[in-house]
Design a protein around this motif. Structure first.
Motif, short mmCIF file in Angstrom:
data_model
loop_
_atom_site.label_atom_id
_atom_site.label_comp_id
_atom_site.label_asym_id
_atom_site.label_seq_id
_atom_site.Cartn_x
_atom_site.Cartn_y
_atom_site.Cartn_z
N ALA A 1 0.84 -5.58 -8.99
CA ALA A 1 -0.13 -4.71 -8.31
C ALA A 1 0.35 -4.30 -6.92
CB ALA A 1 -1.49 -5.40 -8.25
N PRO A 2 0.80 -5.24 -6.06
CA PRO A 2 1.26 -4.79 -4.74
C PRO A 2 2.44 -3.83 -4.81
CG PRO A 2 1.44 -7.20 -4.91
CD PRO A 2 0.80 -6.71 -6.16
N VAL A 3 3.41 -4.14 -5.67
CA VAL A 3 4.61 -3.28 -5.72
C VAL A 3 4.25 -1.89 -6.29
CG1 VAL A 3 6.87 -2.99 -6.80
CG2 VAL A 3 6.25 -5.18 -5.82
N MET A 4 3.49 -1.89 -7.41
CA MET A 4 3.16 -0.59 -8.02
C MET A 4 2.27 0.25 -7.11
SD MET A 4 4.93 -0.57 -10.67
CE MET A 4 4.40 0.99 -11.29
N MET A 5 1.30 -0.37 -6.47
CA MET A 5 0.42 0.39 -5.57
C MET A 5 1.20 0.92 -4.37
SD MET A 5 -2.44 0.80 -6.88
CE MET A 5 -1.66 0.77 -8.48
N ALA A 6 2.15 0.09 -3.87
CA ALA A 6 2.96 0.54 -2.73
C ALA A 6 3.81 1.74 -3.14
CB ALA A 6 3.84 -0.61 -2.24
N ILE A 7 4.39 1.69 -4.33
CA ILE A 7 5.21 2.81 -4.79
C ILE A 7 4.34 4.06 -4.99
CG2 ILE A 7 6.62 3.66 -6.73
CD1 ILE A 7 7.81 0.84 -6.92
N LEU A 8 3.15 3.85 -5.53
CA LEU A 8 2.22 4.97 -5.74
C LEU A 8 1.85 5.61 -4.39
CD1 LEU A 8 0.10 6.57 -7.53
CD2 LEU A 8 -1.50 4.76 -6.91
N VAL A 9 1.52 4.77 -3.43
CA VAL A 9 1.10 5.29 -2.12
C VAL A 9 2.28 5.94 -1.39
CG1 VAL A 9 0.28 4.57 0.16
CG2 VAL A 9 -0.91 3.80 -1.87
N ALA A 10 3.47 5.36 -1.56
CA ALA A 10 4.66 5.97 -0.93
C ALA A 10 4.88 7.38 -1.48
CB ALA A 10 5.89 5.10 -1.17
N GLY A 11 4.74 7.51 -2.79
CA GLY A 11 4.96 8.82 -3.41
C GLY A 11 3.85 9.81 -3.12
N VAL B 1 -6.65 -3.06 0.03
CA VAL B 1 -7.88 -2.87 -0.75
C VAL B 1 -7.53 -2.24 -2.10
CG1 VAL B 1 -10.13 -1.71 -0.82
CG2 VAL B 1 -9.30 -2.66 1.33
N LEU B 2 -6.59 -1.31 -2.06
CA LEU B 2 -6.13 -0.67 -3.30
C LEU B 2 -5.47 -1.72 -4.22
CD1 LEU B 2 -6.45 2.33 -3.91
CD2 LEU B 2 -4.09 2.69 -3.20
N VAL B 3 -4.75 -2.65 -3.62
CA VAL B 3 -4.10 -3.73 -4.40
C VAL B 3 -5.18 -4.57 -5.08
CG1 VAL B 3 -2.75 -5.87 -4.22
CG2 VAL B 3 -1.99 -3.81 -3.03
N LEU B 4 -6.23 -4.90 -4.33
CA LEU B 4 -7.32 -5.71 -4.89
C LEU B 4 -7.96 -4.98 -6.08
CD1 LEU B 4 -9.23 -8.15 -4.68
CD2 LEU B 4 -10.63 -6.83 -3.11
N GLY C 1 -7.07 5.73 0.29
CA GLY C 1 -7.90 4.98 -0.64
C GLY C 1 -8.55 5.85 -1.69
N ASN C 2 -9.53 6.58 -1.27
CA ASN C 2 -10.38 7.30 -2.21
C ASN C 2 -9.59 8.27 -3.09
OD1 ASN C 2 -12.91 7.67 -3.26
ND2 ASN C 2 -13.29 9.47 -2.01
N ALA C 3 -8.69 9.04 -2.45
CA ALA C 3 -7.96 10.05 -3.21
C ALA C 3 -6.94 9.43 -4.16
CB ALA C 3 -7.29 11.02 -2.24
N SER C 4 -6.56 8.15 -3.92
CA SER C 4 -5.58 7.50 -4.81
C SER C 4 -6.25 6.68 -5.90
CB SER C 4 -4.67 6.58 -3.99
OG SER C 4 -4.10 7.25 -2.92
N LEU C 5 -7.57 6.59 -5.85
CA LEU C 5 -8.30 5.63 -6.67
C LEU C 5 -8.14 5.87 -8.18
CD1 LEU C 5 -9.80 3.34 -5.36
CD2 LEU C 5 -11.94 4.52 -5.79
N LEU C 6 -8.29 7.12 -8.58
CA LEU C 6 -8.21 7.43 -10.02
C LEU C 6 -6.83 7.09 -10.58
CD1 LEU C 6 -9.65 8.65 -12.51
CD2 LEU C 6 -8.68 10.86 -11.84
N LEU D 1 -3.14 3.69 -13.68
CA LEU D 1 -1.88 2.92 -13.66
C LEU D 1 -2.13 1.45 -13.91
CD1 LEU D 1 0.36 4.15 -10.69
CD2 LEU D 1 0.91 4.07 -13.11
N SER D 2 -3.12 0.90 -13.22
CA SER D 2 -3.36 -0.55 -13.28
C SER D 2 -3.83 -0.96 -14.67
CB SER D 2 -4.42 -0.96 -12.25
OG SER D 2 -4.04 -0.48 -10.99
N LEU D 3 -4.70 -0.12 -15.26
CA LEU D 3 -5.19 -0.40 -16.60
C LEU D 3 -4.02 -0.54 -17.58
CD1 LEU D 3 -8.17 -0.59 -17.52
CD2 LEU D 3 -7.93 1.70 -18.46
#
Lengths: 247, 270
Positions: A85-95, A142-145, A37-42, A47-49
């Motif tokens: 959001a779910p797909v991009m966040m999942a790809i971000l977290v996977a990487g 939570v990251l998706v939200l 969570g926290n370390a991926s937040l920035l 990305l989301s913006l």
């Protein structure tokens, strides 16, 4: 391939069976939760913006041409929370996180640290896999939200600033409120939880089956990330169909 | 005969038996029909050249590898059965130490106690300091394994094994990659633990001096087969040519004076 799939499913089952020990691993869960969570937040924020912005940029002029500018909030809002959001966040977290887990567990396997755990009668699934799985299943939705909310704002800015669209914030968010409800956001978060299971189990399974030295660890990381992303995109369709059935 | 006889309740250490153990990887045999027994409280050494299958055999003894054929029993319980590590305390000291790099040395040493919730945290801290002191390490609890030298890592791994209060300890090449002074300390420590605590010990090594110095009984493994088994004297007297070749191998260099005769002469310039 079938053997790999079998091993992953077995690991998932063993992780599920280890769930009653979750409270005892809470310190490790919090450490991993910080990573997810926290370390991926920035990164998630930036990305989301931009995803929200580019979505407004692509759809806005087309809708404006047809006099449908007021629907832009609805289009951006729905696309973001149900799909992007779910797909991009999942790809971000996977990487970002999945690769780190695969490398860490892989190196522990190669350098006999996992064997050392086994000789101490400490189950590697309970000690290594369970805290990571809980952390990612809690953290990714939570990251998706967060990504959905930031993406909406990104879309609003572009819809306001772009001269071809040029609608007010108020009009954008009114349209969004009319077209998007809580269920749509939950839909995205549920997808995020499904992707979290896929990323966590694939990366941990790859790590635990690492053989060889540094080259083996490199191969493990590549396979973990590629397989995770492939399965995210593949299962996205089936998750969507399933969630649409619930609609 | 019962392949897994029950342990002797009067002994602290537990025995182990290996019957007809075979293992191969990709069709290539690594262990072939291995049979031996280690008595409770005994210090048993498995010796052999590099690549002879010593470490693979050791991994079978604690259940990290599954045999293709044969049976291994530790303290009367077949290895690989879920209750083996529940009923007996078996520790292994890995060649590399295998300390968890993400934990401090103190957390590593106390990991068994903290994960199984056997003692409260203060008690664990006291036991960790005591076991580290026993292997000659002080004030290293808060260091990371990467901050320790190879010898210190091995001693910390030994301390981690001792925390388990083991009935059987398996040592994989405990003195390899160490300087002679540390190697002697570790060798003495193995012997002292065996004598003082009565722990059954199985040591895998290719160092002859250590093996003959500490072993009650020993076995020589060569290309996956046991070529000799018995007391150090019996093994030394083995007529097998490979055993004799292994035991007598040594450096045979020319003496310095002979070497100088063959060396090129350098002309001296004024």
């Amino acid at each position: 391939m079938f053997q790999d799939a079998g091993e992953v499913l077995m690991l998932l089952w063993r992780t599920f069976r280890a769930l009653p020990c979750a409270w005892r691993q809470r310190r490790k869960v919090f450490e991993q939760l910080f990573e997810v969570g926290n370390a991926s937040l920035l990164m998630a924020c930036v990305l989301s913006l931009f995803i929200g912005g580019v979505l407004a940029l692509q759809t806005g002029p087309v809708l404006a041409e047809r006099g449908l500018s007021n629907f832009i909030g609805q289009v951006v809002g729905l696309s973001l929370c149900r799909e992007l959001a779910p797909v991009m966040m999942a790809i971000l977290v996977a990487g970002r996180v999945g690769s780190a887990w695969a490398a860490e567990i892989g190196s522990m396997t190669v350098y006999q640290e996992v064997d050392a755990l086994r000789t101490m009668n400490i189950d590697p699934v309970r000690y290594l896999v369970l805290p990571r799985m809980i952390a990612i299943v809690v953290g990714l939705p939570v990251l998706v939200l967060f990504s959905v909310l930031v993406g909406w704002v990104g879309g609003a800015f572009i819809a306001y600033l772009n001269y071809q669209v040029g609608i007010s914030f108020h009009a954008y968010f009114s349209s969004l409120r009319n077209g998007v409800d809580a269920w749509d956001v939950l839909h995205g978060m549920a997808k995020g939880a499904g992707f979290a299971v896929i990323i966590g189990i694939i990366c941990c399974a790859q790590g635990l089956s690492t053989i060889g030295g540094p080259r083996g660890i490199g191969r493990t990381v590549t396979k973990a990330v590629v397989n995770s992303i492939a399965f995210i995109l593949l299962l996205d369709y089936f998750f969507t169909r399933f969630l649409m059935l619930l609609d | 005969m019962d392949p897994c006889p029950p342990p002797d309740p009067n002994q602290r250490g537990i025995g182990l038996s290996v019957r007809g153990l075979c293992k191969s990887y990709d069709g290539h045999p690594v262990l072939e029909d291995i049979n031996f027994e280690v008595r409770p409280g005994e210090l048993f050494v498995i010796m052999g050249p590099s690549g002879s299958g010593k470490t693979v055999l050791l991994k079978h003894l604690i259940g990290l590898e599954q045999p293709d054929a044969g049976q291994i029993c530790v303290g009367g319980v077949p290895v690989g059965s879920p209750e083996m590590l529940d009923r007996h305390r078996v520790a292994m000291v890995f060649q590399s130490g295998a300390l968890l790099n993400s934990l401090t040395v103190g957390e590593n040493v106390g990991l068994y106690l903290s994960e199984h919730r056997l003692k409260p945290p203060e008690e664990i801290r006291r036991i960790v300091a005591e076991k580290l002191a026993l292997v000659g390490l002080k004030d290293v609890e808060d260091k990371m394994p990467s901050e320790l030298s190879g010898g210190m890592r091995k001693r910390a791994a030994l301390a981690r094994a001792l925390v388990m209060d083991p009935q059987l300890i398996l040592y994989d090449e405990p003195t390899s990659e160490l300087d002679p002074l540390i190697a002697v300390t570790i060798g003495e420590e193995i012997l002292r633990l065996n004598r003082r605590m009565g722990v059954t010990s199985v040591v895998v090594t290719h160092e002859r001096e250590l093996a003959f110095g500490i072993a009650h009984r020993m076995a020589i493994l060569f290309q996956g087969r046991l070529l000799a088994l018995g007391t150090p004297e019996e093994v030394r007297a083995s007529p097998h040519p490979e055993v004799q070749r292994f035991l007598q191998a040594g450096f045979h260099f020319d003496s310095p004076s002979e070497a100088n005769q063959g060396a090129p002469h350098h002309e001296k310039h004024p």
